[in-house]
Design a protein around this motif. Structure first.
Motif, PDB file in Angstrom:
ATOM      1  N   ASN A 238      57.908  -7.688   2.077  1.00  0.00           N
ATOM      2  CA  ASN A 238      58.236  -6.018   2.673  1.00  0.00           C
ATOM      3  C   ASN A 238      58.192  -5.662   4.518  1.00  0.00           C
ATOM      4  OD1 ASN A 238      57.858  -3.286   2.917  1.00  0.00           O
ATOM      5  ND2 ASN A 238      56.852  -2.903   0.862  1.00  0.00           N
ATOM      6  N   PRO A 239      59.263  -4.985   4.748  1.00  0.00           N
ATOM      7  CA  PRO A 239      59.542  -4.974   6.343  1.00  0.00           C
ATOM      8  C   PRO A 239      58.544  -4.251   6.552  1.00  0.00           C
ATOM      9  CG  PRO A 239      61.323  -3.536   4.940  1.00  0.00           C
ATOM     10  CD  PRO A 239      60.511  -4.595   4.341  1.00  0.00           C
ATOM     11  N   VAL A 240      57.561  -2.985   5.920  1.00  0.00           N
ATOM     12  CA  VAL A 240      57.005  -2.455   6.268  1.00  0.00           C
ATOM     13  C   VAL A 240      55.622  -3.264   6.256  1.00  0.00           C
ATOM     14  CG1 VAL A 240      55.379  -0.235   5.498  1.00  0.00           C
ATOM     15  CG2 VAL A 240      57.773  -0.528   5.515  1.00  0.00           C
ATOM     16  N   VAL A 241      54.983  -3.848   5.744  1.00  0.00           N
ATOM     17  CA  VAL A 241      54.203  -4.458   5.665  1.00  0.00           C
ATOM     18  C   VAL A 241      54.815  -5.888   7.227  1.00  0.00           C
ATOM     19  CG1 VAL A 241      52.617  -6.820   4.934  1.00  0.00           C
ATOM     20  CG2 VAL A 241      53.930  -4.707   3.443  1.00  0.00           C
ATOM     21  N   LEU A 242      55.447  -6.320   7.248  1.00  0.00           N
ATOM     22  CA  LEU A 242      55.872  -7.473   7.537  1.00  0.00           C
ATOM     23  C   LEU A 242      55.035  -6.572   9.837  1.00  0.00           C
ATOM     24  CD1 LEU A 242      58.896  -9.305   6.986  1.00  0.00           C
ATOM     25  CD2 LEU A 242      56.823  -9.845   7.355  1.00  0.00           C
ATOM     26  N   ASP A 243      56.194  -5.309   9.967  1.00  0.00           N
ATOM     27  CA  ASP A 243      55.675  -3.952  10.872  1.00  0.00           C
ATOM     28  C   ASP A 243      54.017  -4.408  11.082  1.00  0.00           C
ATOM     29  OD1 ASP A 243      58.184  -4.334  12.018  1.00  0.00           O
ATOM     30  OD2 ASP A 243      58.302  -2.192  11.364  1.00  0.00           O
ATOM     31  N   ALA A 244      53.444  -3.623  10.289  1.00  0.00           N
ATOM     32  CA  ALA A 244      52.202  -3.337  10.289  1.00  0.00           C
ATOM     33  C   ALA A 244      51.108  -4.077  10.541  1.00  0.00           C
ATOM     34  CB  ALA A 244      51.670  -2.496   8.858  1.00  0.00           C
ATOM     35  N   TYR A 245      51.623  -5.970  10.129  1.00  0.00           N
ATOM     36  CA  TYR A 245      50.688  -6.787  10.048  1.00  0.00           C
ATOM     37  C   TYR A 245      51.291  -8.059  10.225  1.00  0.00           C
ATOM     38  CZ  TYR A 245      46.700  -8.931   7.386  1.00  0.00           C
ATOM     39  OH  TYR A 245      45.703 -10.262   7.679  1.00  0.00           O
ATOM     40  N   LEU A 246      51.617  -8.686   9.485  1.00  0.00           N
ATOM     41  CA  LEU A 246      52.313 -10.170   9.239  1.00  0.00           C
ATOM     42  C   LEU A 246      52.825 -10.505  11.101  1.00  0.00           C
ATOM     43  CD1 LEU A 246      53.385 -10.801   5.886  1.00  0.00           C
ATOM     44  CD2 LEU A 246      50.909 -11.156   6.495  1.00  0.00           C
ATOM     45  N   GLY A 247      53.750  -9.834  11.047  1.00  0.00           N
ATOM     46  CA  GLY A 247      54.428  -9.698  12.481  1.00  0.00           C
ATOM     47  C   GLY A 247      53.798  -9.678  13.205  1.00  0.00           C
ATOM     48  N   LYS A 248      52.733  -8.913  13.659  1.00  0.00           N
ATOM     49  CA  LYS A 248      51.459  -8.867  14.791  1.00  0.00           C
ATOM     50  C   LYS A 248      51.150  -9.745  15.184  1.00  0.00           C
ATOM     51  CE  LYS A 248      52.107  -4.039  15.334  1.00  0.00           C
ATOM     52  NZ  LYS A 248      51.374  -2.730  14.861  1.00  0.00           N
TER      53      LYS A 248
END
Lengths: 250, 278
Positions: A238-248
């Motif tokens: 899920n891109p939203v999750v990646l943005d909010a959490y995993l990506g950072k």
């Protein structure tokens, strides 16, 4: 579909204008391991504190097997079937491992028998403590003051204490925080064995690998808001999750 | 045994009960500096029952203990909101309140005191003191005691593992008050004269001192503390005027070296040759 074991609808908790949790909706079906993830300060521990009655929800409902427990005092919620552990371990400083396993057991005996020595009045409680002690591999450490034990073992004692309360739902607040790989694996297999005995588990965790390989379902929180939910592989993509959490994070 | 030593022995039995009354409350993490007042309630009530109403002493003690227990539970309710030093201050206030009540309570002599009680032997005192000590030692192995320890160690966690911390704290106060009342009843019938000054702040501090000196984590600690508190100043008599100063220094020393008091779990294990729990 049958009633889920735990059901939250619109649960909101604010601290002086800060929405620690807003409109939280989630369900924990019986016999599953469900995870709550999210960056620091996302409201995960607030969620646990609200479920267990440590905080009073400002709005919304917490239902255990259809029973509304939202405004109950915490000891009644535990007796109804929700036991927990704490992010910063909270063991009793003056007690041995053995005593931790006796103190949290549900009260089946009469008030007068509770005043008598446990050895005379309540052999069943002792059997239960032995059983749980063996399950968690703590038998050798029986008479050690619990707080003198290594960190990883303290976490196990805390889990064992929660299990002796015979909960339907076990809440684990970062059960493998600060543990090395082997210790974390041991906790993981304990949790799977617990689930196989029929216990339902809701856990908060930072270690993404750990959560992905363990949980049947995940909820993702950010700034007190539920931003995603689904099976681990869906959440991972899920891109939203990646943005909010995993990506950072990585 | 001379009457002098017999009276010291009786005094230490009475102090033991007072110390246990503090110990029970302290086991839930609450410090009471007002147990002298519960002792006074027990002393006055039991004396009234035996002198004015001819109730047998043992029954009078039981009635006084129950009455003090109820008062203890009522006092504990507002005290639930207070912790640590604030709770201690509130109990001091309660103690002074009760003392001044008896000062103005003319039916029982007011500041002039009350007399007419039948004298009891040192044996009768120790029957109660020893019996209650054993009862507390058995209680220490019970579920209820574990719950009290849990409230003492971490009240929030205790609630979150399913313990009703309010009931635990109130019950401890009630039980402590009841034991203090027995102590008072025995005091009244051993001294055969009581006055409000017997049950003031200093008495409450004596109780706490006996617990802290003897060992605040095990019931027999109260026994050690009470015996020391009564007999040590006597043995220090040869140094005459300096004995109280010497006693005070000794007390400070013990607290500096052993914060938990003289007796604790591991010392008892050593003394009884049981396996040390690492």
């Amino acid at each position: 579909m049958s009633t889920p074991l735990l059901q939250l609808t619109g649960v909101t908790k604010t601290f002086g204008g800060i929405h620690a949790l807003s409109g939280m909706v989630c369900e924990v079906p019986e016999g599953k391991i469900v995870g709550v993830i999210g960056p620091n300060g996302a409201g995960k521990t607030t969620l646990f504190n609200t479920i267990t009655g440590a905080y009073r929800a400002d709005a919304g409902e917490v239902k255990l097997k259809g029973v509304d427990v939202t405004q109950w005092p915490s000891y009644r919620i535990v007796r109804e079937g929700i036991a927990r552990t704490f992010q910063n371990i909270r063991l009793f400083g003056s007690m041995t491992v053995w005593e931790h396993l006796l103190v949290a057991q549900p009260h089946s005996e009469s008030a007068w028998r509770r005043l008598l020595p446990i050895a005379w009045a309540n052999p069943a409680a002792q059997e239960r403590a032995e059983e749980v002690m063996a399950f968690f591999g703590l038998t050798e450490l029986r008479d050690r003051p619990a707080k003198s034990l290594p960190y990883g073992i303290q976490r196990k004692v805390e889990m064992a204490r929660a299990v002796t309360a015979r909960p339907k739902l076990l809440l684990l607040d970062e059960p493998v925080a600060g543990m090395n790989h082997d210790e974390a694996e041991e906790i993981r297999s304990l949790m799977i064995r617990l689930r196989d005995t029929g216990l339902t588990i809701l856990l908060i965790e930072h270690d993404m690998n750990f959560v992905m390989r363990l949980c049947d379902y995940l909820y993702v929180l950010d700034f007190g808001v539920l931003i995603a939910e689904g099976k681990p592989e869906e959440v991972r993509a899920n891109p939203v999750v990646l943005d909010a959490y995993l990506g950072k994070d990585d | 045994m001379s009457t002098y030593y017999a009276s010291l022995l009786a005094e230490s039995g009475i102090l033991l009960l007072g110390a246990l009354s503090v110990y029970i409350i302290l086991a839930t993490g609450q410090l009471s500096l007002g147990n002298g007042a519960f002792m006074g309630i027990g002393a006055y009530l039991s004396s009234y029952l035996t002198v004015a109403l001819n109730v047998p002493l043992t029954l009078a003690l039981v009635i006084s203990a129950i009455a003090a227990g109820i008062i203890g539970a009522i006092v504990a309710f507002p005290a639930l909101r207070l912790k640590g030093i604030y709770l201690a201050m509130a109990t001091v206030g309660f103690g002074e309140m009760v003392r001044s009540f008896f000062l103005n309570f003319d039916t029982m002599g007011g500041s002039g005191g009350y007399r007419g009680m039948q004298h009891i032997s040192v044996g009768y005192v120790w029957l109660w003191a020893g019996g209650i000590l054993i009862a507390v030692m058995l209680l220490e192995r019970s579920r209820v005691w574990l719950e009290m320890q849990a409230v003492h160690d971490d009240e929030t966690a205790a609630g979150l593992i399913g313990l009703n911390t309010v009931v635990t704290k109130i019950s401890a106060f009630a039980a402590g008050a009841a034991v203090a009342a027995i102590s008072g009843g025995l005091f009244a019938h051993h001294n055969v004269y009581i006055e409000p000054a017997n049950f003031g702040f200093e008495r409450s501090v004596d109780f706490v001192l006996a617990v802290i000196l003897g060992g605040s984590t095990v019931a027999p600690g109260s026994l050690v503390g009470s015996l020391l508190l009564v007999f040590l100043p006597e043995f220090l008599r040869p140094i005459a005027d300096w004995r109280l100063a010497a006693f005070g220094s000794l007390l400070v020393l013990v607290l500096l070296v052993r914060r938990q008091g003289i007796l604790d779990r591991s010392l008892i294990r050593m003394l009884t040759f049981r396996r040390a729990a690492a």
